[in-house]
Design a protein around this motif. Structure first.
Motif, PDB file in Angstrom:
ATOM      1  N   LEU A  28       0.816  -1.216   0.000  1.00  0.00           N
ATOM      2  CA  LEU A  28       0.000   0.000   0.000  1.00  0.00           C
ATOM      3  C   LEU A  28       0.844   1.256   0.000  1.00  0.00           C
ATOM      4  O   LEU A  28       0.576   2.224  -0.690  1.00  0.00           O
ATOM      5  CB  LEU A  28      -0.900   0.029   1.241  1.00  0.00           C
ATOM      6  CG  LEU A  28      -2.027  -0.982   1.335  1.00  0.00           C
ATOM      7  CD1 LEU A  28      -2.821  -0.762   2.614  1.00  0.00           C
ATOM      8  CD2 LEU A  28      -2.944  -0.864   0.107  1.00  0.00           C
ATOM      9  N   GLN A  29       1.927   1.198   0.775  1.00  0.00           N
ATOM     10  CA  GLN A  29       2.602   2.455   1.084  1.00  0.00           C
ATOM     11  C   GLN A  29       3.975   2.166   1.701  1.00  0.00           C
ATOM     12  O   GLN A  29       4.178   1.114   2.311  1.00  0.00           O
ATOM     13  CB  GLN A  29       1.750   3.156   2.141  1.00  0.00           C
ATOM     14  CG  GLN A  29       1.837   4.647   2.171  1.00  0.00           C
ATOM     15  CD  GLN A  29       1.086   5.197   3.376  1.00  0.00           C
ATOM     16  OE1 GLN A  29       0.355   4.472   4.071  1.00  0.00           O
ATOM     17  NE2 GLN A  29       1.262   6.466   3.659  1.00  0.00           N
ATOM     18  N   VAL A  71       6.342   4.039   4.516  1.00  0.00           N
ATOM     19  CA  VAL A  71       6.360   5.149   5.475  1.00  0.00           C
ATOM     20  C   VAL A  71       7.769   5.283   6.035  1.00  0.00           C
ATOM     21  O   VAL A  71       8.338   4.318   6.546  1.00  0.00           O
ATOM     22  CB  VAL A  71       5.353   4.899   6.629  1.00  0.00           C
ATOM     23  CG1 VAL A  71       5.399   6.053   7.629  1.00  0.00           C
ATOM     24  CG2 VAL A  71       3.957   4.745   6.064  1.00  0.00           C
ATOM     25  N   THR A 103       9.826   7.518  -1.944  1.00  0.00           N
ATOM     26  CA  THR A 103       8.903   6.499  -1.428  1.00  0.00           C
ATOM     27  C   THR A 103       7.437   6.920  -1.553  1.00  0.00           C
ATOM     28  O   THR A 103       6.554   6.066  -1.564  1.00  0.00           O
ATOM     29  CB  THR A 103       9.243   6.227   0.045  1.00  0.00           C
ATOM     30  OG1 THR A 103       9.516   7.474   0.694  1.00  0.00           O
ATOM     31  CG2 THR A 103      10.478   5.367   0.158  1.00  0.00           C
ATOM     32  N   ASP A 104       7.190   8.213  -1.679  1.00  0.00           N
ATOM     33  CA  ASP A 104       5.800   8.679  -1.801  1.00  0.00           C
ATOM     34  C   ASP A 104       5.139   8.251  -3.107  1.00  0.00           C
ATOM     35  O   ASP A 104       3.916   8.304  -3.231  1.00  0.00           O
ATOM     36  CB  ASP A 104       5.741  10.215  -1.676  1.00  0.00           C
ATOM     37  CG  ASP A 104       5.851  10.659  -0.223  1.00  0.00           C
ATOM     38  OD1 ASP A 104       5.844   9.778   0.666  1.00  0.00           O
ATOM     39  OD2 ASP A 104       5.951  11.877   0.025  1.00  0.00           O
ATOM     40  N   ASP A 124       2.425   5.153  -2.818  1.00  0.00           N
ATOM     41  CA  ASP A 124       1.044   5.492  -2.464  1.00  0.00           C
ATOM     42  C   ASP A 124       0.276   6.011  -3.703  1.00  0.00           C
ATOM     43  O   ASP A 124      -0.864   5.605  -3.959  1.00  0.00           O
ATOM     44  CB  ASP A 124       1.133   6.563  -1.358  1.00  0.00           C
ATOM     45  CG  ASP A 124      -0.221   6.981  -0.864  1.00  0.00           C
ATOM     46  OD1 ASP A 124      -1.059   6.086  -0.685  1.00  0.00           O
ATOM     47  OD2 ASP A 124      -0.429   8.194  -0.665  1.00  0.00           O
ATOM     48  N   LYS A 183      -2.957   4.368  -5.609  1.00  0.00           N
ATOM     49  CA  LYS A 183      -4.205   5.124  -5.791  1.00  0.00           C
ATOM     50  C   LYS A 183      -4.591   5.234  -7.268  1.00  0.00           C
ATOM     51  O   LYS A 183      -5.764   5.319  -7.603  1.00  0.00           O
ATOM     52  CB  LYS A 183      -4.075   6.510  -5.168  1.00  0.00           C
ATOM     53  CG  LYS A 183      -4.154   6.409  -3.648  1.00  0.00           C
ATOM     54  CD  LYS A 183      -4.073   7.754  -2.974  1.00  0.00           C
ATOM     55  CE  LYS A 183      -4.184   7.593  -1.473  1.00  0.00           C
ATOM     56  NZ  LYS A 183      -3.393   8.615  -0.773  1.00  0.00           N
TER      57      LYS A 183
END
Ligand code: UD1
Ligand code: CA
Length: 461
Positions: free
Chosen positions: A150-151, A153, A199-200, A203, A207
């Motif tokens: 998913l992501q 962080v 890393t962003d 996400d 989406k």
């Protein structure tokens, strides 16, 4: 890999490396005596990419001078505003539809095999992850209930629960030039580090409904990154462990694989044994059944079958024949060429010299710029006086010569076959075959010597 995309590789190497507190660009810090970037480039080239883009910043000119090559495109990142910002600098240099593999300059242990696995992954964005014992300082991998990625962080943005996750982002990603551009256009500096975080894009890709994959490293040590000297030492050992493992698999007995250092290339024949704390540099080749004692430093040297290198020997640029015995505490310098069964003992130094079969120099000797025949005995304390203060001169010694202890051979000089040199001689003229040369003060005996007297007067009048 998707369709027939060309591979381009991007290595992020502009960061300040603040945590090293060093003036040197971080990517020049060595692993096994070679800059980290060198390791990455070697592995990257194994994929035969179209081009390798290296993002430079701190010490850019130094890095660029060291690694300039036709297949490398250096991209300057004037200000280090984060890993995402670093990749933004590369965008204008990328081909239309290239497969893009992104590597971190401070994570040099990734293997070509894993890189290839990434490039071949059927996804729009692939992230290499790893399960590590200590995830501290790394970005954490957030997966959904179905295990889907998913992501990512970053530690500083992670809550307590996220910080407990042991799966980390290695920083290695694969995507394509079109997609990455779209995502990078949309990232901001809204995070604890106030940087553009690469890393962003994870996400965003999720989406967008793209195919995003977390690809787990089979060997988690490939993921290790270097932020400080403690981590550099960890990676050094890990890299050495890999090299040691390869040697042991090829039939070399390492007494302790945790206590060997190979800074270059070491090839060794089966049946050879290497004791602890040996350091090999440059290109070293060892034959079969060679025994190397503890604490030896060996560089650019060839050692033939059955030779024995005793402890604490320092050897550079030498060729050592089969059955030779070297050391303990021997020093072989560049140009030392020993034929079969030569014995070089303790505190013997040999430089730029050829030594014939079966010759022995067992103790406390300097042999420089000499050619020595077969079956010669060089007594303890023999010195070839090769330097007159301006020039170097050669010493030639034939076969079966006997050089007595504490002899000075003043070069240029030739000692012919079968000659004898009496102990303590300073030889300044050539010696003919079979002759005995004595060149020392005659002994004088003084009878009834009284020795020093208590009144301070000497015994001799
Ligand atoms: C990064 C990852 C983190 C991952 C870790 C793996 C981000 C935001 N974080 O964190 O998720 O777990 O690597 O080791 O990507 N660099 C530049 N320009 C910049 C900033 C960095 O070229 O502006 C280069 C650095 O030289 C370095 C690499 O990118 O080689 C990684 O940067 P670093 O600051 O060390 O990132 P980490 O905090 O380790
Ligand atoms: Ca790092």
């Amino acid at each position: 890999m998707r369709s027939n995309q060309k591979i381009e590789i991007c290595i992020l190497a502009a960061g300040l490396g603040k945590r090293m507190k060093s003036d040197q660009p971080k990517v020049l810090q060595p692993i096994a005596g070679e800059p980290m970037l060198e390791h990455l480039l070697r592995s990257a080239r194994a994929l035969a990419p179209l081009r390798i883009h290296v993002v430079t910043g701190k010490g850019a000119s130094q890095v660029e001078a060291l690694f300039a090559a036709a297949d490398i495109n250096f991209v300057h990142q004037a200000e280090q505003k984060g890993t995402g910002h670093a990749v933004m600098q590369v965008l204008p240099h990328l081909g239309e539809a290239s497969r893009l593999l992104i590597l971190l300059g401070d994570a040099p242990l990734i293997t070509p095999r894993t890189m290839q696995r990434m490039v071949d992954a059927d996804c729009d964005l692939g992230v290499l992850t790893a399960e590590v014992a200590d995830p501290h300082n790394y970005g954490r991998v957030i997966r959904g209930s179905g295990g889907e990625l998913l992501q990512i962080v970053e530690e500083r943005d992670a809550d307590e629960q996220q910080q407990r996750i042991g799966e980390i982002n290695t920083g290695v990603m694969v995507t394509d030039s079109q997609s990455v551009k779209q995502w990078l256009d949309r990232i901001d500096t809204n995070n604890a580090q106030q940087e553009y975080l690469l890393t962003d894009i994870v996400d965003l890709a999720v989406k967008d409904g793209k195919q995003v994959q977390a690809i787990k490293a089979i060997d988690a040590t490939e993921a290790l990154g270097v932020n400080d000297f403690e981590q550099l030492a960890t990676l050094e050992r890990e890299h050495q462990r890999r090299l040691a493992r390869e040697l042991m698999r090829s039939g070399i007995h390492l007494i302790d694989p945790a206590r060997i250092d190979i800074r270059g290339k070491l090839t060794a024949g089966a049946g050879s044994r290497i004791d602890v704390n040996c350091v090999f540099e440059g290109e070293c080749t060892i034959g079969k059944n060679v025994m190397i004692g503890p604490n030896c430093w060996i560089k650019d040297t060839l050692i033939d079958d059955n030779a024995v290198i005793n402890p604490n020997s320092v050897i550079e640029g030498a060729v050592i024949g089969s059955d030779c015995s070297i050391g303990p505490f021997a020093r072989l310098r560049p140009g030392a060429r020993l034929e079969r069964d030569v014995h070089i003992g303790n505190f013997v130094e040999v430089k730029q010299s050829r030594i014939g079969e079966g010759t022995k120099a067992s103790h406390l000797t300097y042999i420089g710029d000499a050619t020595i025949g077969a079956g010669v005995n060089i007594g303890a304390g023999t010195i070839t006086c090769n330097y007159d203060g301006i020039d170097k001169h050669e010493t030639h010694i034939g076969d079966k010569v006997f050089v007595g202890s504490n002899t000075a051979l003043v070069a240029p000089i030739t000692i012919s076959d079968g000659a004898w040199i009496a102990a303590g001689s300073t030889i300044t003229r050539d010696v003919a075959p079979g002759n005995l040369a004595i060149a020392r003060g005659r002994q004088r005996d003084i009878e009834d010597w009284a020795g020093p007297q208590a009144d301070g007067k000497s015994g001799e009048s």
